[in-house]
Motif scaffolding. Structure first.
Motif, short mmCIF file in Angstrom:
data_model
loop_
_atom_site.label_atom_id
_atom_site.label_comp_id
_atom_site.label_asym_id
_atom_site.label_seq_id
_atom_site.Cartn_x
_atom_site.Cartn_y
_atom_site.Cartn_z
N ALA A 149 -0.70 9.44 2.02
CA ALA A 149 0.07 9.60 3.35
C ALA A 149 1.34 10.63 2.62
CB ALA A 149 0.79 8.10 3.52
N TYR A 190 0.47 0.72 -5.10
CA TYR A 190 -0.27 1.61 -4.69
C TYR A 190 0.07 2.90 -5.34
CZ TYR A 190 -2.30 5.08 -1.30
OH TYR A 190 -3.16 6.21 -1.07
N TYR A 238 -13.47 6.22 -2.09
CA TYR A 238 -14.29 6.37 -0.89
C TYR A 238 -16.02 6.13 -1.47
CZ TYR A 238 -9.87 8.83 -0.74
OH TYR A 238 -8.80 8.91 -0.96
N CYS A 253 -10.02 3.50 -5.62
CA CYS A 253 -10.06 3.88 -4.13
C CYS A 253 -10.56 5.35 -4.18
CB CYS A 253 -8.78 3.58 -3.11
SG CYS A 253 -8.86 4.25 -1.87
N ASP A 260 0.99 -1.31 -0.11
CA ASP A 260 0.10 0.06 -0.05
C ASP A 260 0.95 1.05 0.15
OD1 ASP A 260 -2.53 1.91 1.12
OD2 ASP A 260 -3.13 0.14 0.53
N MET A 262 -10.47 -3.39 3.21
CA MET A 262 -9.52 -4.51 3.40
C MET A 262 -9.93 -5.24 4.68
SD MET A 262 -6.12 -2.68 2.01
CE MET A 262 -6.46 -1.57 3.13
C1 GLA Z 1 -6.41 6.06 2.10
C2 GLA Z 1 -6.94 4.66 1.70
C3 GLA Z 1 -6.47 3.50 2.59
C4 GLA Z 1 -5.03 3.68 2.57
C5 GLA Z 1 -4.30 4.87 2.95
C6 GLA Z 1 -3.08 5.02 2.51
O1 GLA Z 1 -6.85 6.38 3.39
O2 GLA Z 1 -8.55 4.71 1.67
O3 GLA Z 1 -7.00 2.25 2.44
O4 GLA Z 1 -4.33 3.15 1.10
O5 GLA Z 1 -4.89 5.91 2.00
O6 GLA Z 1 -2.30 6.21 2.87
#
Ligand code: GLA
Length: 405
Positions: free
Chosen positions: A128, A119, A204, A202, A80, A258
């Protein structure tokens, strides 16, 4: 000293050029060929977050093999966020010091008969705050293909702030179009590599992603914000999946996030219910726990073959929440060969044997008493209409009926 610096510059440029070149005659593999059943594997984020390193990924691969998880179907080892370093003068992204050699790592994972995931995101930065793929989509996709990457999770994050809001302030619809276009762009870049790469969106669940994700090549798409190892969050996410079942099918799946099985302070009942719900939802099963220190009871949950078979059922029909009574939910999933799975979840804290749950078979479209297998005890179970069921708080009854009466 200068000479050495010059030499290493030339070498780095040569490597960069090699990394970005398209392999001649790359085979064109349609991505529909991947994810015919929900992807299964392990992802680094839920346990390691930003601490993840090359060693953790190798350990995870080793553990998937030695624990029997690989044999049970867990194939993808997904890195990730937090693997990225800096781009060089040619724009080629290099991993950070925790990942000295990504190609060697991918080779190692492949040597175990597993696949490897990575990722990124469409924005300038990931969630991040590591380097994202904005304006480098084709280059990054080629790099992943060179490394031998089999799966990409593409996370919106800073694209919202830095692109959508800046380019279309006060126009939500235009912002959403920018978002979909960004996902389509990476899809095109991945397809151009000729490598079959699972594409995981991803963002949301924004803008009813389930309605358009398949049209931008998504094999799976997150339907909600982040999961945490906490019953209320897991139950809230599961509840939000009700009604989305018609969007899932082979090659394209709803992703309620996950797994947290084995993480935090989840009780065994909560771990069982979480895993059962994800199987009923035809969800990707990406374990997110500390594999080298996995307790036997957690391994037993994650490797329950009967429940994995529900998740991976060939028909690919996601289950529905058929009815709820207070804090009790009853889900049903139709399986290949006319079988059905029924999950009864006691989400509450205060249901006792003085007032047990009564199963309503008619609501489930079942006529008369049925005989099935209780997938957590492995025993034969008979279900009658109105039958009183006692379920501990946050626990589940999961039954498979192969021959309906
Ligand atoms: C988001 C994603 C998480 C993860 C973090 C990594 O919050 O929804 O699943 O991948 O970023 O920074």
């Amino acid at each position: 000293m200068r000479m050495i610096a010059l030499l290493s510059f030339v070498l780095a440029s040569l490597t960069a050029a090699a990394q970005t070149s398209v392999p001649a005659k790359a085979p064109r593999v349609p991505r529909q060929a991947v994810a015919q059943t929900p992807p299964m594997g392990w992802n680094s984020w839920n346990y390691f977050a930003e601490r993840v390193s090359d060693k953790d990924i190798r350990d995870a691969a080793d553990q998937l093999v030695s624990t029997g998880m690989k044999d049970a179907g867990y194939i993808y080892v997904n890195i990730d966020d937090a693997w990225q370093g800096q781009r060089d003068a040619n724009g080629v992204l290099h991993p950070n010091t925790k990942f000295p050699d990504m190609k060697a790592l991918a080779d190692y994972v492949h040597s175990k008969g597993l696949k490897i995931g990575i990722y990124s995101g469409p924005g300038p930065q990931t969630c991040a705050r590591y380097e994202g793929s904005l304006d480098h989509e084709a280059q990054d996709a080629q790099l992943y293909a060179q490394w031998g990457i089999d799966y990409l999770k593409y996370d919106l994050c800073s694209f919202g702030r830095e692109v959508m809001q800046k380019q279309a302030p006060n126009d939500k619809a235009a912002q959403m179009r920018l978002m979909a276009a960004a996902y389509a762009k990476m899809d095109k870049a991945l397809k151009a590599t000729g490598r079959p790469i699972v594409y995981s969106l991803c963002q949301y669940g924004w803008d009813a992603v389930w309605e358009w994700a398949p049209s931008v090549g998504g094999n799976l798409w997150r339907t909600t914000g982040d999961i945490t190892p906490n019953w209320d969050r897991i139950y809230a996410i599961a509840s939000q999946q009700a009604g989305l079942e018609r969007y899932a099918g082979p090659g394209h799946w709803n992703d309620p996030d996950m797994l947290e099985v084995g993480n935090g302070k989840l009780t065994l009942a909560e771990n069982r219910s979480h895993f059962s719900l994800w199987a009923m939802l035809a969800a990707p099963l990406l374990a997110g726990n500390d594999l080298p220190n996995m307790k036997p009871e957690i391994k037993a949950i994650l490797t329950n073959r009967d429940i994995i078979a529900i998740d991976q059922d060939k028909l690919g029909k996601q289950g529905s929440r058929v009815y709820s009574e207070g804090e009790v939910d009853v889900w049903e999933r139709h399986l290949a060969g006319g079988a059905v799975a029924i999950a009864v979840i006691n989400a509450g804290d205060s249901r006792y044997s003085t007032h047990p749950i009564h199963l309503n078979l008619a609501k489930l479209g079942l006529h008369g008493p049925q005989t099935g297998k209780d997938l957590w005890t492995g025993k034969t179970i008979k279900l009658r209409d109105g039958q009183p069921l006692e379920l501990a708080s946050h626990d589940v009854l999961l039954v498979r009926i192969n021959a309906l009466k």
